[in-house]
Design a protein around this motif. Structure first.
Motif, PDB file in Angstrom:
ATOM      1  N   SER A  99       0.808  -1.391   0.426  1.00 58.45           N
ATOM      2  CA  SER A  99       0.429  -0.194   0.100  1.00 58.45           C
ATOM      3  C   SER A  99       1.082   1.482  -0.176  1.00 58.45           C
ATOM      4  N   HIS A 105      -4.220  13.628  -0.107  1.00 58.10           N
ATOM      5  CA  HIS A 105      -4.171  14.077  -1.710  1.00 58.10           C
ATOM      6  C   HIS A 105      -3.118  13.453  -2.204  1.00 58.10           C
ATOM      7  N   THR A 140      -8.559   1.665  -3.828  1.00 53.57           N
ATOM      8  CA  THR A 140      -8.492   3.189  -2.598  1.00 53.57           C
ATOM      9  C   THR A 140      -9.228   2.982  -1.860  1.00 53.57           C
ATOM     10  N   TYR A 142     -10.542   6.238   0.897  1.00 54.86           N
ATOM     11  CA  TYR A 142      -9.996   7.593   1.096  1.00 54.86           C
ATOM     12  C   TYR A 142     -11.023   8.084   2.452  1.00 54.86           C
ATOM     13  N   HIS A 148      -5.065  10.222   1.076  1.00 59.65           N
ATOM     14  CA  HIS A 148      -6.310   8.372   0.835  1.00 59.65           C
ATOM     15  C   HIS A 148      -4.918   7.003   1.138  1.00 59.65           C
ATOM     16  N   ARG A 150      -4.126   4.036  -1.797  1.00 61.42           N
ATOM     17  CA  ARG A 150      -3.756   2.951  -2.363  1.00 61.42           C
ATOM     18  C   ARG A 150      -3.242   1.370  -2.675  1.00 61.42           C
TER      19      ARG A 150
END
Length: 166
Positions: A99, A105, A140, A142, A148, A150
């Motif tokens: 991750s 963001h 993803t 948020y 966030h 991924r």
């Protein structure tokens, strides 16, 4: 007057729920199947070599937990069994992930996504050689204005090659 209070209360509740809903667990956008995603097909090819599928032995895991509870020594090998491919019916799949978190963001805070790392963790845990029947996907998560994450996920069967007989 009564109608205005009710609509104001509904609007406040909606805003509160949408704001609070993003902070604890965030919104999850699950990605679809990702072909390849940086994993070389050659790395998972068995090329007619003989191998066994590595399965976690749940009974042995339970036995080892009892040993720990009693304060007795635990074997230093993974609790696994080996299944021949022709006898394998499924159920031994393992998961791995990698991750990356983006603060606000914009700025990545953790290392980049690494498919080899995601695949390597379950293989090392079961002391196998590689993974076959690999499926990969991304998600993803948020977390409101905080940022966030991924996530690259891998699922497959860990195998161990049999040694050549002399």
């Amino acid at each position: 007057m009564q109608r205005r209070k009710r609509s104001s209360a509904l609007l406040t509740a909606a805003l509160l729920l949408s704001t609070v809903g993003c902070f604890p667990g965030g919104i999850v956008d699950r990605g679809g199947f990702v072909d390849g995603a940086g994993i070389l097909p050659e790395a998972t090819s068995v090329r007619n070599a003989s191998y066994r599928i590595v399965c976690r032995d749940r009974d042995e895991v339970k036995r080892r937990e009892e040993l720990v509870a009693k304060g007795e020594p635990v074997p230093n090998t993974p609790p696994v069994t080996y299944v021949a491919p022709e006898e394998y019916k499924g159920g031994c799949e393992v998961n791995g992930e990698s991750s990356r978190f983006f603060l606000f963001h914009l700025w990545p805070v953790t290392p980049t996504l690494d498919p080899a790392y995601a695949m390597g963790l379950p293989v090392q845990e079961l002391e196998g050689d590689t993974m076959i029947n690999i499926r990969t996907w991304h998600e993803t998560h948020y977390y409101s204005i905080l940022g966030h994450v991924r996530v690259f996920r891998v699922r497959g069967d860990v195998i161990r090659f049999e040694e050549a007989k002399k």
